[in-house]
Motif scaffolding. Structure first.
Motif, mmCIF file in Angstrom:
data_model
loop_
_atom_site.group_PDB
_atom_site.id
_atom_site.type_symbol
_atom_site.label_atom_id
_atom_site.label_comp_id
_atom_site.label_asym_id
_atom_site.label_seq_id
_atom_site.Cartn_x
_atom_site.Cartn_y
_atom_site.Cartn_z
ATOM 1 N N GLY A 22 37.684 27.035 25.098
ATOM 2 C CA GLY A 22 36.812 28.213 25.113
ATOM 3 C C GLY A 22 37.384 29.359 25.925
ATOM 4 N N VAL A 23 37.976 29.044 27.062
ATOM 5 C CA VAL A 23 38.578 30.082 27.908
ATOM 6 C C VAL A 23 39.774 30.698 27.190
ATOM 7 C CG1 VAL A 23 39.791 30.531 30.074
ATOM 8 C CG2 VAL A 23 37.779 29.058 30.067
ATOM 9 N N ILE A 24 40.596 29.865 26.594
ATOM 10 C CA ILE A 24 41.787 30.373 25.898
ATOM 11 C C ILE A 24 41.378 31.264 24.729
ATOM 12 C CG2 ILE A 24 43.770 29.700 24.493
ATOM 13 C CD1 ILE A 24 44.055 27.270 26.343
ATOM 14 N N ILE A 25 40.378 30.829 23.969
ATOM 15 C CA ILE A 25 39.911 31.638 22.834
ATOM 16 C C ILE A 25 39.328 32.954 23.313
ATOM 17 C CG2 ILE A 25 38.176 31.735 20.996
ATOM 18 C CD1 ILE A 25 38.683 28.694 20.612
ATOM 19 N N ALA A 26 38.499 32.899 24.365
ATOM 20 C CA ALA A 26 37.890 34.124 24.891
ATOM 21 C C ALA A 26 38.953 35.103 25.395
ATOM 22 C CB ALA A 26 36.911 33.783 26.018
ATOM 23 N N VAL A 27 39.955 34.587 26.078
ATOM 24 C CA VAL A 27 41.025 35.453 26.590
ATOM 25 C C VAL A 27 41.837 36.036 25.435
ATOM 26 C CG1 VAL A 27 43.175 35.470 27.919
ATOM 27 C CG2 VAL A 27 41.140 34.368 28.855
ATOM 28 N N ALA A 28 42.165 35.204 24.460
ATOM 29 C CA ALA A 28 42.951 35.684 23.325
ATOM 30 C C ALA A 28 42.210 36.760 22.538
ATOM 31 C CB ALA A 28 43.309 34.518 22.408
ATOM 32 N N LEU A 29 40.927 36.532 22.284
ATOM 33 C CA LEU A 29 40.144 37.527 21.537
ATOM 34 C C LEU A 29 39.957 38.814 22.343
ATOM 35 C CD1 LEU A 29 37.427 35.270 19.862
ATOM 36 C CD2 LEU A 29 39.367 36.418 18.767
ATOM 37 N N GLY A 36 44.998 43.840 27.517
ATOM 38 C CA GLY A 36 45.434 42.853 28.494
ATOM 39 C C GLY A 36 44.653 42.854 29.789
ATOM 40 N N ALA A 37 44.285 44.032 30.286
ATOM 41 C CA ALA A 37 43.542 44.096 31.548
ATOM 42 C C ALA A 37 42.173 43.444 31.402
ATOM 43 C CB ALA A 37 43.399 45.541 32.008
ATOM 44 N N ALA A 38 41.486 43.729 30.320
ATOM 45 C CA ALA A 38 40.173 43.121 30.081
ATOM 46 C C ALA A 38 40.309 41.605 29.910
ATOM 47 C CB ALA A 38 39.517 43.741 28.860
ATOM 48 N N ALA A 39 41.357 41.169 29.242
ATOM 49 C CA ALA A 39 41.582 39.731 29.059
ATOM 50 C C ALA A 39 41.812 39.049 30.403
ATOM 51 C CB ALA A 39 42.768 39.498 28.132
ATOM 52 N N GLY A 40 42.572 39.695 31.272
ATOM 53 C CA GLY A 40 42.809 39.145 32.612
ATOM 54 C C GLY A 40 41.527 39.045 33.415
ATOM 55 N N LEU A 41 40.686 40.066 33.310
ATOM 56 C CA LEU A 41 39.412 40.037 34.029
ATOM 57 C C LEU A 41 38.480 38.953 33.484
ATOM 58 C CD1 LEU A 41 38.782 43.860 34.503
ATOM 59 C CD2 LEU A 41 39.489 42.191 36.237
ATOM 60 N N ILE A 42 38.472 38.791 32.169
ATOM 61 C CA ILE A 42 37.665 37.729 31.551
ATOM 62 C C ILE A 42 38.158 36.361 32.024
ATOM 63 C CG2 ILE A 42 37.172 36.567 29.343
ATOM 64 C CD1 ILE A 42 35.445 39.022 29.812
ATOM 65 N N TYR A 43 39.461 36.205 32.065
ATOM 66 C CA TYR A 43 40.030 34.948 32.546
ATOM 67 C C TYR A 43 39.573 34.652 33.972
ATOM 68 C CZ TYR A 43 43.437 31.992 34.877
ATOM 69 O OH TYR A 43 44.021 31.023 35.652
ATOM 70 N N ILE A 84 47.766 29.935 30.051
ATOM 71 C CA ILE A 84 47.080 31.224 30.081
ATOM 72 C C ILE A 84 47.981 32.327 30.625
ATOM 73 C CG2 ILE A 84 45.976 31.197 32.346
ATOM 74 C CD1 ILE A 84 43.986 31.748 29.240
ATOM 75 N N SER A 85 48.920 31.970 31.496
ATOM 76 C CA SER A 85 49.794 32.990 32.086
ATOM 77 C C SER A 85 50.706 33.641 31.057
ATOM 78 C CB SER A 85 50.621 32.397 33.228
ATOM 79 O OG SER A 85 51.467 31.380 32.742
ATOM 80 N N GLU A 86 50.874 33.000 29.911
ATOM 81 C CA GLU A 86 51.659 33.605 28.837
ATOM 82 C C GLU A 86 50.859 34.650 28.069
ATOM 83 O OE1 GLU A 86 54.902 32.984 28.323
ATOM 84 O OE2 GLU A 86 54.795 31.650 30.063
ATOM 85 N N MET A 87 49.532 34.625 28.232
ATOM 86 C CA MET A 87 48.657 35.506 27.473
ATOM 87 C C MET A 87 48.242 36.755 28.243
ATOM 88 S SD MET A 87 46.203 32.558 25.901
ATOM 89 C CE MET A 87 45.250 33.678 24.912
ATOM 90 N N ILE A 88 48.258 36.677 29.561
ATOM 91 C CA ILE A 88 47.764 37.786 30.382
ATOM 92 C C ILE A 88 48.862 38.264 31.314
ATOM 93 C CG2 ILE A 88 45.349 37.068 30.279
ATOM 94 C CD1 ILE A 88 45.727 35.778 33.036
ATOM 95 N N HIS A 89 48.615 39.362 31.984
ATOM 96 C CA HIS A 89 49.572 39.901 32.950
ATOM 97 C C HIS A 89 49.747 38.896 34.082
ATOM 98 C CE1 HIS A 89 51.362 42.533 35.947
ATOM 99 N NE2 HIS A 89 51.693 43.325 34.931
ATOM 100 N N PRO A 90 50.973 38.738 34.590
ATOM 101 C CA PRO A 90 51.229 37.759 35.651
ATOM 102 C C PRO A 90 50.380 37.957 36.909
ATOM 103 C CG PRO A 90 53.299 38.561 34.743
ATOM 104 C CD PRO A 90 52.211 39.362 34.109
ATOM 105 N N VAL A 91 49.943 39.170 37.182
ATOM 106 C CA VAL A 91 49.106 39.405 38.358
ATOM 107 C C VAL A 91 47.809 38.601 38.261
ATOM 108 C CG1 VAL A 91 47.737 41.157 39.575
ATOM 109 C CG2 VAL A 91 50.073 41.667 38.877
#
Length: 124
Positions: A22-29, A36-43, A84-91
């Protein structure tokens, strides 16, 4: 139902380390539609909710279950690569790792208190 055992704690730790679908899907979507910034915050938000939920549940666990979770979870967390680190900014990945480390430190403190070692350690 009997009290949870150390084996149950190991199972829970494996569930903790394996990335939630669920987390991976939410971040990917989120990354696809909002960036990317919104995906990182969601993560970070979802990761924080998961950690908080586990910690609040852990206050009711027995000592062997808690110890098994802490030891095996820490080992698995260290050796498991982050998908997940491959999907979002490393920060965001680093902040998530720090959140996990703080979580495990909190779990160790909880274990020490449950085992009654906080009195022994305070005398040293």
């Amino acid at each position: 139902m009997g009290a949870p055992t150390g084996e149950d704690g190991l199972t829970r730790a494996v569930e903790f380390v394996l990335p939630s679908a669920g987390v991976i899907i939410a971040v990917a979507l989120t990354k696809e539609f909002l960036g990317g910034a919104a995906a990182g915050l969601i993560y970070l938000l979802l990761w924080g909710v998961i950690l908080f939920g586990i910690y609040t549940s852990a206050t009711y666990w027995n000592i062997s279950y808690t110890a098994s979770f802490v030891v095996s979870g820490a080992v698995l967390w260290i050796i498991t690569p982050g998908v997940i680190s491959e999907m979002i900014h490393p920060v965001f990945g680093v902040i998530g790792s720090v959140m996990g480390l703080v979580f495990f430190m909190g779990m160790v403190v909880l274990l020490v208190r449950k085992a009654g070692l906080d009195d022994v350690l305070s005398e040293l």
